[in-house]
Design a protein around this motif. Structure first.
Motif, PDB file in Angstrom:
ATOM      1  N   ALA A 238       0.843  -1.192   0.000  1.00 11.83           N
ATOM      2  CA  ALA A 238       0.000   0.000   0.000  1.00 11.83           C
ATOM      3  C   ALA A 238       0.881   1.246   0.000  1.00 11.83           C
ATOM      4  O   ALA A 238       2.064   1.182   0.369  1.00 11.83           O
ATOM      5  CB  ALA A 238      -0.916   0.017   1.230  1.00 11.83           C
ATOM      6  N   GLU A 240       2.390   4.409   1.581  1.00 11.48           N
ATOM      7  CA  GLU A 240       2.789   4.546   2.983  1.00 11.48           C
ATOM      8  C   GLU A 240       1.800   5.379   3.772  1.00 11.48           C
ATOM      9  O   GLU A 240       1.516   5.080   4.939  1.00 11.48           O
ATOM     10  CB  GLU A 240       4.192   5.140   3.072  1.00 11.48           C
ATOM     11  CG  GLU A 240       4.798   5.087   4.467  1.00 11.48           C
ATOM     12  CD  GLU A 240       4.924   3.671   5.018  1.00 11.48           C
ATOM     13  OE1 GLU A 240       4.747   3.505   6.243  1.00 11.48           O
ATOM     14  OE2 GLU A 240       5.206   2.744   4.228  1.00 11.48           O
ATOM     15  N   LYS A 243      -1.221   3.171   4.510  1.00  8.49           N
ATOM     16  CA  LYS A 243      -0.864   2.173   5.515  1.00  8.49           C
ATOM     17  C   LYS A 243      -0.867   2.803   6.905  1.00  8.49           C
ATOM     18  O   LYS A 243      -1.435   2.245   7.860  1.00  8.49           O
ATOM     19  CB  LYS A 243       0.508   1.587   5.206  1.00  8.49           C
ATOM     20  CG  LYS A 243       1.018   0.617   6.265  1.00  8.49           C
ATOM     21  CD  LYS A 243       2.432   0.164   5.948  1.00  8.49           C
ATOM     22  CE  LYS A 243       2.995  -0.697   7.072  1.00  8.49           C
ATOM     23  NZ  LYS A 243       4.406  -1.111   6.813  1.00  8.49           N
ATOM     24  N   GLN A 244      -0.249   3.982   7.045  1.00 13.61           N
ATOM     25  CA  GLN A 244      -0.185   4.639   8.341  1.00 13.61           C
ATOM     26  C   GLN A 244      -1.570   5.050   8.821  1.00 13.61           C
ATOM     27  O   GLN A 244      -1.883   4.953  10.010  1.00 13.61           O
ATOM     28  CB  GLN A 244       0.724   5.871   8.269  1.00 13.61           C
ATOM     29  CG  GLN A 244       1.023   6.481   9.633  1.00 13.61           C
ATOM     30  CD  GLN A 244       1.674   5.495  10.586  1.00 13.61           C
ATOM     31  OE1 GLN A 244       2.698   4.887  10.264  1.00 13.61           O
ATOM     32  NE2 GLN A 244       1.084   5.315  11.771  1.00 13.61           N
ATOM     33  N   TYR A 246      -4.399   3.532   8.354  1.00 12.65           N
ATOM     34  CA  TYR A 246      -5.141   2.402   8.921  1.00 12.65           C
ATOM     35  C   TYR A 246      -4.436   1.795  10.130  1.00 12.65           C
ATOM     36  O   TYR A 246      -5.091   1.194  10.993  1.00 12.65           O
ATOM     37  CB  TYR A 246      -5.412   1.356   7.835  1.00 12.65           C
ATOM     38  CG  TYR A 246      -6.517   1.814   6.898  1.00 12.65           C
ATOM     39  CD1 TYR A 246      -7.856   1.700   7.261  1.00 12.65           C
ATOM     40  CD2 TYR A 246      -6.212   2.417   5.684  1.00 12.65           C
ATOM     41  CE1 TYR A 246      -8.858   2.144   6.428  1.00 12.65           C
ATOM     42  CE2 TYR A 246      -7.224   2.862   4.835  1.00 12.65           C
ATOM     43  CZ  TYR A 246      -8.540   2.732   5.218  1.00 12.65           C
ATOM     44  OH  TYR A 246      -9.545   3.182   4.385  1.00 12.65           O
ATOM     45  N   GLU A 247      -3.126   1.951  10.228  1.00 13.28           N
ATOM     46  CA  GLU A 247      -2.450   1.564  11.470  1.00 13.28           C
ATOM     47  C   GLU A 247      -2.969   2.415  12.626  1.00 13.28           C
ATOM     48  O   GLU A 247      -3.200   1.912  13.734  1.00 13.28           O
ATOM     49  CB  GLU A 247      -0.930   1.737  11.330  1.00 13.28           C
ATOM     50  CG  GLU A 247      -0.261   0.742  10.391  1.00 13.28           C
ATOM     51  CD  GLU A 247      -0.117  -0.639  11.009  1.00 13.28           C
ATOM     52  OE1 GLU A 247      -0.652  -0.887  12.105  1.00 13.28           O
ATOM     53  OE2 GLU A 247       0.527  -1.485  10.358  1.00 13.28           O
ATOM     54  N   ALA A 275      -3.952  -3.420   7.975  1.00  4.68           N
ATOM     55  CA  ALA A 275      -3.782  -2.026   7.558  1.00  4.68           C
ATOM     56  C   ALA A 275      -3.312  -1.898   6.108  1.00  4.68           C
ATOM     57  O   ALA A 275      -3.773  -1.013   5.368  1.00  4.68           O
ATOM     58  CB  ALA A 275      -2.791  -1.322   8.487  1.00  4.68           C
ATOM     59  N   VAL A 276      -2.407  -2.756   5.679  1.00  3.05           N
ATOM     60  CA  VAL A 276      -1.908  -2.680   4.304  1.00  3.05           C
ATOM     61  C   VAL A 276      -3.018  -3.004   3.318  1.00  3.05           C
ATOM     62  O   VAL A 276      -3.218  -2.305   2.318  1.00  3.05           O
ATOM     63  CB  VAL A 276      -0.706  -3.629   4.106  1.00  3.05           C
ATOM     64  CG1 VAL A 276      -0.319  -3.715   2.629  1.00  3.05           C
ATOM     65  CG2 VAL A 276       0.480  -3.155   4.933  1.00  3.05           C
ATOM     66  N   GLY A 279      -5.390  -0.175   2.979  1.00  2.00           N
ATOM     67  CA  GLY A 279      -4.856   0.863   2.111  1.00  2.00           C
ATOM     68  C   GLY A 279      -5.001   0.502   0.646  1.00  2.00           C
ATOM     69  O   GLY A 279      -5.255   1.376  -0.200  1.00  2.00           O
TER      70      GLY A 279
END
Length: 489
Positions: A238, A240, A243-244, A246-247, A275-276, A279
């Motif tokens: 995903a 970055e 990804k962040q 959804y983290e 999370a990935v 994304g």
């Protein structure tokens, strides 16, 4: 009493006026009769509940949700197979995969040289969509359409690519089942049919941009724009920032209950919180939005059929286990609902009511006859296994018989050789290894937890017989005994 007699100049002026009015009316009539444009979104490995409007509370999909709010959402739509290539061939030809011989993903092991210790040898399968098959693109070209393909093809090597099967333009469609060249989901792509963009360019956005360029160039003529995403197939990658995002969301939620369960010998994800993958879903959704916005901007929305669907169920039992298909059982590679039931949204403003829902049973071979019925232009006849779902789009009952599956292979995701039939509320699954038959009432038991094969012997017998008859009708090839199988190992 005076009689009005127009002068020669007046008569010419009147004639010119009448001619102008006639031409204007003819032009208006021609515009009204212009066949609809078609935009087809096919997402790779997207699960039934991976979209907000289908129940996801973790993935954010505002653009696809908006498409559903302005179109019709189907709740009983199915892929023709639990893996990709067979479904893709089915959409292209309007036939069950067994008719064209593509019954497994292209690249899977053939029976010769089979190395796995399994009771059966998988059936052989065709490794390309034969050029003799009439595709959706070829049928539409015969009816005056400009045709465009972007993204994943996976229906054969060079010589059997989209440009060989009726598409005027091919951006990225080759033999690979994923974005496996270059930097994969980011440029440089290492794809011989997709020129590299700027360093770091994101693949789903690039494919959407190419689709928009084609639509802009052909806005004054009927077109087919077929955007076949590589997303959300592995590799799991995903942007970055997504990804962040959804983290951060994941860190704020509390998950009640277990994250993992079991399906046969496979671990299965029970919660959407990867999370990935989230994304990847959002990036796909943004790409859909870019194309839909172009239709609005070019004032094409009212005369465009938009279809959004997937090629098989979400990846829940292997390869990173990135999503959950609950309340459906299983996932990609399995004959349970998680492997074959798909999101399907259709928008065609002259027919579909905004925000409507249909429980009609739909399957991959139905798309071709449906689209040709909506185009409604003369052209060579084409044999299909599907039915037109136009009645369902109009909000009417769809009168159809049973639909079928046949997967004589061992999937990478834990699934085994199986066949199935669904008719009405009932679904029967036959397992080829031991001949076991399962029967489920999907209206009462969407999760396929309660096997009714023993409790409903007449229904089991009826559906099993229909499945056997269908296999003969389509020339389905069965798996065979594996002479090298060693039990207990």
């Amino acid at each position: 009493m005076h009689t009005f007699r127009p002068s020669v100049l007046g008569r010419l002026t009147l004639a010119a006026l009448l001619t102008t009015l006639m031409l204007t009316n003819f032009a208006a009539a021609a515009e009204e009769k212009r066949p609809p444009n078609i935009v087809f979104f096919l997402v790779d490995d997207l699960g039934w509940t991976d979209i907000g409007v289908y129940g996801s509370s973790f993935y954010q999909t505002p653009n696809v949700d908006h498409l559903a709010a302005t179109g019709m959402r189907f709740t009983n739509a199915y892929a023709a197979c639990q893996v990709c290539s067979p479904t893709r061939a089915s959409i292209m030809t309007g036939k069950y995969p067994q008719r064209v011989g593509i019954t497994d993903y292209i690249g899977a092991a053939q029976p010769e040289g089979w190395k796995r210790n399994t009771p059966l040898l998988p059936a052989p399968y065709n490794t390309k969509l034969d050029l003799e098959e009439k595709t959706l693109a070829e049928s539409l070209k015969e009816r005056g359409y400009a045709t465009f393909f972007a993204g994943k093809w996976h229906l054969g090597n060079q010589g059997n690519w989209p440009e060989d099967q009726g598409f005027d333009v091919n951006m990225g469609g080759i033999d690979r089942g994923g974005p496996y060249g270059g930097k994969k989901y980011f440029s440089p792509y290492g794809n011989p049919r997709l020129p590299d963009g700027p360093e770091g360019e994101h693949l789903p956005d690039r494919l959407a941009s190419e689709t928009v360029k084609f639509i802009e160039a052909h806005k004054d003529e009927p077109f087919l724009a077929y955007l076949s995403f590589y997303s959300v197939h592995t590799p799991l990658m995903a942007r970055e920032d997504l990804k962040q995002k959804y983290e951060d969301i994941k860190s704020r939620i509390r998950i009640a209950g277990p994250i993992w369960g079991e399906e046969g010998k496979s671990k299965v994800r029970l919660v959407q919180e990867h999370a990935v993958y989230a994304g990847m879903v959002e990036a796909m959704d943004a790409a859909v939005g870019k194309v839909l916005d172009a239709l609005d901007r070019l004032k094409l929305t009212d005369n465009t059929v938009v279809i959004f669907t997937s090629d098989n169920g979400g990846l829940a039992t292997s390869e990173g286990h990135p999503t959950s298909n609950l309340p459906l059982r299983g996932g990609k590679g399995w004959m349970y609902e998680g492997g074959i039931r798909e999101p399907l949204i259709v928008r065609y403003p002259p027919l579909t009511k905004a925000g409507s829902e249909s429980d009609a049973i739909v399957t991959s071979p139905d798309f071709l006859p449906t689209l040709l019925a909506l185009v409604d232009k003369p052209g060579p006849a084409i044999d299909t296994d599907g039915v037109s779902i136009v009645p369902a789009l109009e909000g009417k009952p769809l009168d159809r018989g049973p639909i079928f599956w046949h997967y004589p292979h061992y999937g990478n995701q834990g699934g085994q050789p199986t066949a199935a039939v669904r008719e009405g509320d009932w679904k029967l699954i036959e397992w080829y290894e031991d001949g076991k038959v399962e029967l489920f009432n999907l209206v009462d038991d969407i999760g396929e937890k309660h096997d009714l094969a023993d409790a409903q012997p007449e229904k089991r017998k009826e559906l099993h017989q229909k499945l056997r008859q269908w296999r003969k009708q389509v020339g389905a090839i069965l798996p065979t005994a594996n002479p090298n199988y060693k039990a207990g190992k």
